[in-house]
Write a protein that holds these residues in place. Structure first.
Motif, PDB file in Angstrom:
ATOM      1  N   CYS A 301     -73.702 -41.039  29.210  1.00  0.00           N
ATOM      2  CA  CYS A 301     -72.278 -40.959  29.533  1.00  0.00           C
ATOM      3  C   CYS A 301     -71.856 -39.498  29.455  1.00  0.00           C
ATOM      4  O   CYS A 301     -72.065 -38.841  28.427  1.00  0.00           O
ATOM      5  N   CYS A 304     -66.335 -38.402  30.934  1.00  0.00           N
ATOM      6  CA  CYS A 304     -65.293 -38.040  31.901  1.00  0.00           C
ATOM      7  C   CYS A 304     -63.987 -38.791  31.646  1.00  0.00           C
ATOM      8  O   CYS A 304     -62.931 -38.404  32.166  1.00  0.00           O
ATOM      9  N   GLN A 306     -62.903 -41.493  32.836  1.00  0.00           N
ATOM     10  CA  GLN A 306     -62.344 -42.201  33.984  1.00  0.00           C
ATOM     11  C   GLN A 306     -62.418 -43.716  33.823  1.00  0.00           C
ATOM     12  O   GLN A 306     -61.784 -44.458  34.571  1.00  0.00           O
ATOM     13  N   CYS A 307     -63.170 -44.192  32.839  1.00  0.00           N
ATOM     14  CA  CYS A 307     -63.291 -45.631  32.590  1.00  0.00           C
ATOM     15  C   CYS A 307     -62.026 -46.208  31.962  1.00  0.00           C
ATOM     16  O   CYS A 307     -61.841 -47.432  31.943  1.00  0.00           O
ATOM     17  N   PRO A 317     -65.122 -44.378  26.031  1.00  0.00           N
ATOM     18  CA  PRO A 317     -65.795 -43.079  25.927  1.00  0.00           C
ATOM     19  C   PRO A 317     -66.334 -42.796  24.527  1.00  0.00           C
ATOM     20  O   PRO A 317     -67.428 -42.253  24.382  1.00  0.00           O
ATOM     21  N   CYS A 363     -63.787 -51.310  34.752  1.00  0.00           N
ATOM     22  CA  CYS A 363     -64.178 -49.911  34.592  1.00  0.00           C
ATOM     23  C   CYS A 363     -65.273 -49.474  35.564  1.00  0.00           C
ATOM     24  O   CYS A 363     -65.432 -48.273  35.826  1.00  0.00           O
ATOM     25  N   ARG A 366     -64.788 -47.084  38.596  1.00  0.00           N
ATOM     26  CA  ARG A 366     -64.255 -45.770  38.245  1.00  0.00           C
ATOM     27  C   ARG A 366     -65.305 -44.851  37.629  1.00  0.00           C
ATOM     28  O   ARG A 366     -65.047 -43.666  37.436  1.00  0.00           O
ATOM     29  N   CYS A 367     -66.472 -45.379  37.290  1.00  0.00           N
ATOM     30  CA  CYS A 367     -67.504 -44.581  36.642  1.00  0.00           C
ATOM     31  C   CYS A 367     -68.299 -43.800  37.684  1.00  0.00           C
ATOM     32  O   CYS A 367     -69.012 -44.395  38.508  1.00  0.00           O
ATOM     33  N   GLU A 369     -70.924 -42.140  37.362  1.00  0.00           N
ATOM     34  CA  GLU A 369     -72.370 -42.202  37.136  1.00  0.00           C
ATOM     35  C   GLU A 369     -72.933 -43.607  37.349  1.00  0.00           C
ATOM     36  O   GLU A 369     -74.127 -43.823  37.163  1.00  0.00           O
ATOM     37  N   LYS A 370     -72.021 -44.544  37.701  1.00  0.00           N
ATOM     38  CA  LYS A 370     -72.428 -45.922  37.981  1.00  0.00           C
ATOM     39  C   LYS A 370     -73.159 -46.551  36.782  1.00  0.00           C
ATOM     40  O   LYS A 370     -74.132 -47.293  36.931  1.00  0.00           O
ATOM     41  N   ILE A 373     -71.593 -50.269  32.155  1.00  0.00           N
ATOM     42  CA  ILE A 373     -70.804 -50.079  30.939  1.00  0.00           C
ATOM     43  C   ILE A 373     -70.809 -51.309  30.042  1.00  0.00           C
ATOM     44  O   ILE A 373     -71.012 -51.176  28.813  1.00  0.00           O
TER      45      ILE A 373
END
Length: 394
Positions: A301, A304, A306-307, A317, A363, A366-367, A369-370, A373
């Motif tokens: 992770c 960022c 954004q999740c 995060p 989430c 929005r990730c 890095e895919k 999660i």
């Protein structure tokens, strides 16, 4: 010892400050710890109304025959925000009485962690008015704040221009508050980093893997040196529980002789010339980053954020940061210590644990890095959950 300007207060503070929350076992332990800190060159002592008898014990030192002259040391105490300005005025007088001093150098409003608590301060005729009245009367010299809040709230508090300094969580292993450091510099605020050894990763008791990655420095020394290489930062807290800890371990591992006025030393305790120190820090930084990337691979992770927001209020995060550290650097002890505080420390450490995930998938798009999660949240919970913990001074 090196001393730095504490923002627009213009106070010259030692780069290490003694936090007195832990040296509460007895008045004698507190007194010997304070004396040792001052003998080491520390001139900034930090306490708080909420830290048990910390103010009282510090007051015993200030009133003792062996105390250094009051003008040679700087005192920070912390009071919580309140919607009741009369209560704040009373608390200020109570702190002065316990400290046995006529004035407090720096008063930090303790724990601007939520919008409500910030509003109590900035609203007309709020508790800040009582603090400003005490400042006019000479009871307080400078006003600042401490925070465990979200970055956006911290930036909002700094933007009010009401504060001359900030007590901030910011470490090598958690750099989320970098924008707050930058804005504080823009506002000419002093920056006091709190708990760099403990909240910074329990670096006084590091795992072997992390020790190897930080060679030739210790992890604690690396974190201290990394922070103090940033001239925007004034001082770091040392939460010693006794005088001995200022002689060994947490204190001596910081490589203080390389930071102070002994810069003409040819070689430090670790055999590193002062001029080579920044290069050493950069090499360790690159080594740590590469190892984290190689170890975590596609599960890393990047923080960022954004999740967020999460419908279940999971602090995604932070949960994944603790997983990064546990998997990447074997910082399991630290990860468990922090993870177990979730759901048990209120606004001081907000958010739900990873097992609260319902796999709603909100989430995932929005990730960048895919990351999977939900899977990583459950994995973190299995690794780090256990008996709940609370904050030390509770």
């Amino acid at each position: 010892m090196e001393y730095r300007r504490f923002g627009r207060t213009n106070l010259s503070l030692s780069v290490f400050s003694l936090g007195t929350m832990r040296c509460l076992a007895s008045p004698q332990i507190a007194l010997t710890t304070i004396k040792k800190a001052i003998a080491c060159g520390i001139n900034h002592l930090e306490t708080a109304r909420g830290y048990g008898k910390s103010e009282e014990y510090l007051g015993l030192y200030l009133a003792s025959n062996n105390a250094v002259p009051r003008e040679q040391i700087y005192i920070t105490t912390k009071l919580p925000p309140t919607p009741d300005k009369q209560a704040m005025a009373q608390w200020i007088d109570e702190s002065l009485n316990r400290l046995q001093t006529d004035y407090i150098d720096c008063l930090a409003i303790h724990g601007i962690n939520t919008q409500e608590r910030l509003n109590w301060i900035i609203k007309p005729n709020g508790c800040l008015s009582a603090i400003q009245a005490a400042q006019t009367q000479g009871k307080i010299k400078y006003i600042g704040f401490s925070t465990h809040g979200l970055l956006e709230l911290i930036l909002e508090a700094i933007e009010t221009d009401l504060f001359a300094f900030v007590n901030l969580h910011y470490y090598y292993f958690w750099q989320r508050h970098q924008p707050a450091i930058a804005l504080a510099q823009e506002k000419d605020m002093g920056v006091f980093i709190i708990s760099p050894a403990d909240k910074g990763g329990r670096l006084y008791n590091p795992p072997e893997a992390l020790q190897d990655l930080c060679q030739p420095l210790t992890p604690l020394e690396f974190n201290y040196q990394w922070l103090l290489s940033d001239r925007r930062i004034t001082t770091l807290s040392i939460g010693a529980s006794c005088a001995k800890e200022l002689e060994t371990g947490r204190w001596r591992d910081c490589g203080i002789e390389r930071l102070g006025d002994k810069g003409n030393q040819e070689v430090s305790t670790n055999g590193i010339c002062p001029n080579d120190l920044s290069e050493t820090i950069e090499k360790i930084d690159r080594r740590l980053q590469k190892h984290l990337k190689d170890t975590l691979k596609s599960d890393r992770c990047s923080q960022c954020y954004q999740c967020l927001p999460c419908p279940e209020e999971i602090n995604i995060p932070e949960v994944l940061r603790l997983r990064n550290l546990a998997v990447g650097y074997e910082m399991n002890d630290f990860g468990q210590y922090r993870y177990r505080m979730l759901e048990n420390a209120g606004h001081w450490f907000p958010g739900q644990k990873g097992d609260r995930c319902t796999e709603c998938g909100d989430c995932l798009p929005r990730c960048p890095e895919k990351l999977d999660i939900p899977k990583l949240l459950q994995d973190t919970h299995l690794r780090l959950n256990g008996s709940p913990r609370r904050r030390l001074w509770e």
